[in-house]
Design a protein around this motif. Structure first.
Motif, mmCIF file in Angstrom:
data_model
loop_
_atom_site.group_PDB
_atom_site.id
_atom_site.type_symbol
_atom_site.label_atom_id
_atom_site.label_comp_id
_atom_site.label_asym_id
_atom_site.label_seq_id
_atom_site.Cartn_x
_atom_site.Cartn_y
_atom_site.Cartn_z
ATOM 1 N N GLY A 130 34.082 55.555 48.380
ATOM 2 C CA GLY A 130 33.474 54.070 49.272
ATOM 3 C C GLY A 130 33.630 53.015 48.603
ATOM 4 N N ALA A 131 35.258 52.705 48.100
ATOM 5 C CA ALA A 131 35.541 51.230 47.671
ATOM 6 C C ALA A 131 36.449 51.296 48.168
ATOM 7 C CB ALA A 131 35.956 51.766 46.039
ATOM 8 N N ASP A 132 36.423 49.886 48.397
ATOM 9 C CA ASP A 132 37.153 48.930 49.842
ATOM 10 C C ASP A 132 38.129 48.735 48.873
ATOM 11 O OD1 ASP A 132 36.169 48.570 52.472
ATOM 12 O OD2 ASP A 132 34.142 48.471 50.985
ATOM 13 N N ASP A 133 38.463 48.356 48.303
ATOM 14 C CA ASP A 133 39.418 47.836 47.029
ATOM 15 C C ASP A 133 39.044 48.237 45.957
ATOM 16 O OD1 ASP A 133 41.962 46.761 47.058
ATOM 17 O OD2 ASP A 133 41.928 45.130 47.401
ATOM 18 N N TYR A 134 39.788 47.816 44.242
ATOM 19 C CA TYR A 134 40.154 47.673 43.224
ATOM 20 C C TYR A 134 40.794 47.515 42.654
ATOM 21 C CZ TYR A 134 44.063 50.504 42.965
ATOM 22 O OH TYR A 134 45.717 50.799 43.202
ATOM 23 N N LEU A 135 40.347 46.775 41.407
ATOM 24 C CA LEU A 135 41.743 45.876 40.145
ATOM 25 C C LEU A 135 41.183 46.060 39.297
ATOM 26 C CD1 LEU A 135 40.049 42.182 41.616
ATOM 27 C CD2 LEU A 135 42.945 42.893 41.880
ATOM 28 N N VAL A 136 42.219 46.010 38.331
ATOM 29 C CA VAL A 136 42.532 46.959 37.062
ATOM 30 C C VAL A 136 42.438 46.261 36.538
ATOM 31 C CG1 VAL A 136 43.679 47.894 35.416
ATOM 32 C CG2 VAL A 136 43.838 48.871 37.583
ATOM 33 N N LYS A 137 41.513 45.574 34.969
ATOM 34 C CA LYS A 137 41.202 44.638 33.892
ATOM 35 C C LYS A 137 42.312 44.194 33.331
ATOM 36 C CE LYS A 137 35.736 44.511 33.739
ATOM 37 N NZ LYS A 137 35.201 44.841 32.910
ATOM 38 N N PRO A 138 42.779 43.461 32.709
ATOM 39 C CA PRO A 138 42.361 42.019 32.901
ATOM 40 C C PRO A 138 42.958 41.665 34.438
ATOM 41 C CG PRO A 138 43.709 41.860 31.504
ATOM 42 C CD PRO A 138 43.277 43.036 31.557
ATOM 43 N N PHE A 139 41.951 41.137 34.764
ATOM 44 C CA PHE A 139 43.324 40.285 36.548
ATOM 45 C C PHE A 139 42.027 38.573 36.054
ATOM 46 C CE2 PHE A 139 38.890 42.008 37.152
ATOM 47 C CZ PHE A 139 37.991 41.280 38.086
ATOM 48 N N SER A 140 43.124 37.721 37.160
ATOM 49 C CA SER A 140 42.207 36.823 37.636
ATOM 50 C C SER A 140 41.846 36.037 38.431
ATOM 51 C CB SER A 140 43.639 35.330 37.472
ATOM 52 O OG SER A 140 44.350 36.254 39.303
ATOM 53 N N VAL A 141 40.863 35.594 38.980
ATOM 54 C CA VAL A 141 39.896 34.976 39.668
ATOM 55 C C VAL A 141 40.458 34.907 41.089
ATOM 56 C CG1 VAL A 141 38.385 33.519 40.402
ATOM 57 C CG2 VAL A 141 37.845 34.770 37.781
ATOM 58 N N ALA A 142 41.893 33.988 40.817
ATOM 59 C CA ALA A 142 42.593 34.028 42.171
ATOM 60 C C ALA A 142 43.216 34.948 42.737
ATOM 61 C CB ALA A 142 44.465 32.867 41.274
ATOM 62 N N HIS A 143 43.158 36.081 42.071
ATOM 63 C CA HIS A 143 43.657 37.485 42.528
ATOM 64 C C HIS A 143 42.633 38.320 42.872
ATOM 65 C CE1 HIS A 143 45.439 41.879 41.506
ATOM 66 N NE2 HIS A 143 45.510 41.077 42.764
ATOM 67 N N LEU A 144 41.546 38.314 41.857
ATOM 68 C CA LEU A 144 39.676 38.628 43.329
ATOM 69 C C LEU A 144 39.690 38.096 43.924
ATOM 70 C CD1 LEU A 144 37.610 39.975 42.527
ATOM 71 C CD2 LEU A 144 36.194 38.334 41.155
ATOM 72 N N SER A 145 40.068 36.497 43.962
ATOM 73 C CA SER A 145 39.434 35.920 45.170
ATOM 74 C C SER A 145 40.377 36.505 46.802
ATOM 75 C CB SER A 145 39.761 34.375 45.300
ATOM 76 O OG SER A 145 38.589 34.147 44.667
ATOM 77 N N ALA A 146 41.985 36.682 46.119
ATOM 78 C CA ALA A 146 42.937 36.921 47.670
ATOM 79 C C ALA A 146 42.187 37.895 48.023
ATOM 80 C CB ALA A 146 44.014 36.676 46.891
ATOM 81 N N ARG A 147 42.193 39.103 46.858
ATOM 82 C CA ARG A 147 41.253 40.574 46.894
ATOM 83 C C ARG A 147 40.023 40.250 48.352
ATOM 84 N NH1 ARG A 147 43.048 45.060 44.766
ATOM 85 N NH2 ARG A 147 45.069 45.085 43.658
ATOM 86 N N MET A 148 39.673 39.887 47.905
ATOM 87 C CA MET A 148 38.241 39.243 48.654
ATOM 88 C C MET A 148 38.572 38.988 50.108
ATOM 89 S SD MET A 148 35.593 37.430 45.697
ATOM 90 C CE MET A 148 34.603 36.988 46.816
ATOM 91 N N THR A 149 39.148 37.838 50.646
ATOM 92 C CA THR A 149 39.438 37.343 51.320
ATOM 93 C C THR A 149 40.302 37.948 51.842
ATOM 94 O OG1 THR A 149 40.033 35.574 50.606
ATOM 95 C CG2 THR A 149 40.805 35.289 52.221
#
Length: 237
Positions: free
Chosen positions: A94-113
């Motif tokens: 059920g996850a919609d996406d994932y990010l492997v640490k470490p990651f930047s907030v810019a990358h996270l924001s783009a995934r959220m969008t």
């Protein structure tokens, strides 16, 4: 901007995410355990949840399953684990996406969008052009309204999860057409890979709400090894 729940037990990481997401104009709440996250989600509506897997009270993968039992809120998993098999399991759970640490907030924001754009059905139309009138998809006694995200069967509103609705709407837009499972994974789940169990579980839930079973289908028909089609029930002989 989005309302975000950050579920992260590392105080340093948590503080950094809160500060940077807030600076990006998001509304942020945060918790450090899975149980707190479940309470927050049950009481408050969020646009997206950022879920760490290494929580002190419950593994994040189990927390994800529990979240999916109570809400369809988009979940982006933040993990230090980069094993492909586990990532596939998380997406299937059920996850919609994932990010492997470490990651930047810019990358996270783009995934959220990107996740929110999919959930909300895309961006705005072209400037100066009137919006197209809503189209209700009708297949037999089924009426599916993608714009309002509502579905009815014989005039009775169906209580569908977000993913169940997305699956039904995608098939209703292609009545009588056998849709390959790979296409469903790509278009409904936004996954390039996965296993058939993901589709089978959601089809089973959807069939139950349509008042049918795999053994006695009315609307949903599975062609083993090929795909799925939605068509009106056959007229009685």
């Amino acid at each position: 901007m989005a309302s975000v729940l950050v579920v992260e037990d590392d105080q340093f990481v948590r503080s950094a995410l809160i500060r940077q997401l807030t600076e990006a104009s998001h509304t942020v709440r945060s918790v450090g355990t899975a149980l707190e996250a479940l309470r927050e989600v049950a009481q408050i509506g969020f646009d997206v949840v950022i879920l760490d897997l290494g929580l002190p009270d419950l593994d994040g993968a189990e927390a994800l399953k529990m979240l999916r039992g109570i809400t369809d809120v988009p979940v982006i998993v933040a993990t230090a684990r980069d094993d492909e098999g586990e990532i596939v399991r998380l997406l299937n759970d059920g996850a919609d996406d994932y990010l492997v640490k470490p990651f930047s907030v810019a990358h996270l924001s783009a995934r959220m969008t990107a996740v929110l754009r999919r959930v909300r059905g895309g961006g705005a139309g072209e400037p100066g052009r009137a919006a197209a009138p809503p189209t209700v998809l009708r297949v037999g006694g089924l009426a599916v309204d993608p714009l309002r995200r509502q579905a009815q069967l014989d005039g009775v509103t169906l209580d569908l999860t977000r993913r169940e609705f997305d699956l039904l709407a995608y098939l209703a837009g292609r009545p009588g057409v056998v849709v390959p499972r790979r296409e469903l994974l790509a278009e409904v789940w936004r996954q390039a890979y996965g296993d058939d169990q993901t589709i089978d579980v959601h089809l089973s839930w959807l069939r139950r709400k349509l008042g049918e079973t795999a053994a006695r289908p009315r609307y949903l028909h599975t062609l083993r090894g090929v795909g799925v089609k939605l068509e009106p029930p056959a007229e009685p002989a």
